[in-house]
Design a protein around this motif. Structure first.
Motif, PDB file in Angstrom:
ATOM      1  N   GLU A  42       0.838  -1.206   0.000  1.00 39.68           N
ATOM      2  CA  GLU A  42       0.000   0.000   0.000  1.00 39.68           C
ATOM      3  C   GLU A  42       0.870   1.252   0.000  1.00 39.68           C
ATOM      4  OE1 GLU A  42      -2.831  -0.185   3.185  1.00 39.68           O
ATOM      5  OE2 GLU A  42      -3.529  -2.173   2.572  1.00 39.68           O
ATOM      6  N   VAL A  43       1.940   1.243   0.781  1.00 39.11           N
ATOM      7  CA  VAL A  43       2.866   2.387   0.830  1.00 39.11           C
ATOM      8  C   VAL A  43       3.533   2.565  -0.527  1.00 39.11           C
ATOM      9  CG1 VAL A  43       4.982   3.282   1.880  1.00 39.11           C
ATOM     10  CG2 VAL A  43       3.279   2.127   3.298  1.00 39.11           C
ATOM     11  N   VAL A  44       3.986   1.466  -1.125  1.00 34.70           N
ATOM     12  CA  VAL A  44       4.654   1.535  -2.426  1.00 34.70           C
ATOM     13  C   VAL A  44       3.690   2.055  -3.485  1.00 34.70           C
ATOM     14  CG1 VAL A  44       5.695   0.134  -4.262  1.00 34.70           C
ATOM     15  CG2 VAL A  44       6.386  -0.211  -1.893  1.00 34.70           C
ATOM     16  N   ASN A  45       2.465   1.576  -3.496  1.00 34.21           N
ATOM     17  CA  ASN A  45       1.480   2.069  -4.467  1.00 34.21           C
ATOM     18  C   ASN A  45       1.219   3.568  -4.288  1.00 34.21           C
ATOM     19  OD1 ASN A  45       1.124  -0.362  -5.785  1.00 34.21           O
ATOM     20  ND2 ASN A  45      -0.544  -1.015  -4.447  1.00 34.21           N
ATOM     21  N   LYS A  46       1.179   4.021  -3.056  1.00 35.27           N
ATOM     22  CA  LYS A  46       0.977   5.454  -2.782  1.00 35.27           C
ATOM     23  C   LYS A  46       2.155   6.262  -3.336  1.00 35.27           C
ATOM     24  CE  LYS A  46       0.375   8.713   1.022  1.00 35.27           C
ATOM     25  NZ  LYS A  46       1.582   9.235   1.601  1.00 35.27           N
ATOM     26  N   LEU A  47       3.379   5.783  -3.098  1.00 35.28           N
ATOM     27  CA  LEU A  47       4.566   6.484  -3.606  1.00 35.28           C
ATOM     28  C   LEU A  47       4.556   6.532  -5.134  1.00 35.28           C
ATOM     29  CD1 LEU A  47       7.285   5.070  -1.180  1.00 35.28           C
ATOM     30  CD2 LEU A  47       6.365   7.394  -1.214  1.00 35.28           C
ATOM     31  N   LEU A  48       4.174   5.421  -5.783  1.00 41.29           N
ATOM     32  CA  LEU A  48       4.123   5.405  -7.241  1.00 41.29           C
ATOM     33  C   LEU A  48       3.109   6.427  -7.771  1.00 41.29           C
ATOM     34  CD1 LEU A  48       4.340   1.565  -7.862  1.00 41.29           C
ATOM     35  CD2 LEU A  48       6.111   3.265  -8.358  1.00 41.29           C
ATOM     36  N   LYS A  49       1.969   6.554  -7.090  1.00 46.85           N
ATOM     37  CA  LYS A  49       0.960   7.544  -7.501  1.00 46.85           C
ATOM     38  C   LYS A  49       1.478   8.967  -7.320  1.00 46.85           C
ATOM     39  CE  LYS A  49      -3.073   4.677  -6.683  1.00 46.85           C
ATOM     40  NZ  LYS A  49      -4.205   4.390  -5.806  1.00 46.85           N
ATOM     41  N   GLU A  50       2.403   9.157  -6.358  1.00 44.09           N
ATOM     42  CA  GLU A  50       2.980  10.484  -6.116  1.00 44.09           C
ATOM     43  C   GLU A  50       4.110  10.812  -7.090  1.00 44.09           C
ATOM     44  OE1 GLU A  50       4.204  10.436  -2.032  1.00 44.09           O
ATOM     45  OE2 GLU A  50       2.155  10.393  -1.284  1.00 44.09           O
TER      46      GLU A  50
END
Length: 84
Positions: A42-50
């Motif tokens: 979930e953290v990695v997906n959030k970073l990718l969206k950023e």
């Protein structure tokens, strides 16, 4: 599938090696690593969206409490300029 058929199928596949850009040419200003098990994903997906870039995925192998363990990990880089 027989070995003969496998060879024929493999010879028809067009493998393209992606262009590799050296890390220093990507304009990365920050690097972070995270596990990509359930919560970490979930953290990695959030970073990718950023706008962070996925640079590498690997398996971390470590010894803990007398047991060898494996954990999937991701290395991400934050570009100097936001990617569009």
């Amino acid at each position: 599938m027989t070995p003969k058929n496998a060879k024929r199928v493999a010879s028809n596949v067009n493998f393209k090696i992606p262009a590799v850009t050296p890390l220093w040419q990507l304009g990365i200003k920050e690097i972070t690593g995270h596990n990509i098990e359930s919560a970490g994903r979930e953290v990695v997906n959030k970073l990718l969206k950023e706008g962070w870039i996925l640079l590498h995925i690997y398996t971390l192998v470590y010894h803990e409490d007398g047991i060898w363990r494996e954990r999937p990990m991701a290395i991400l880089g934050k570009p100097k300029k936001k990617r569009s």
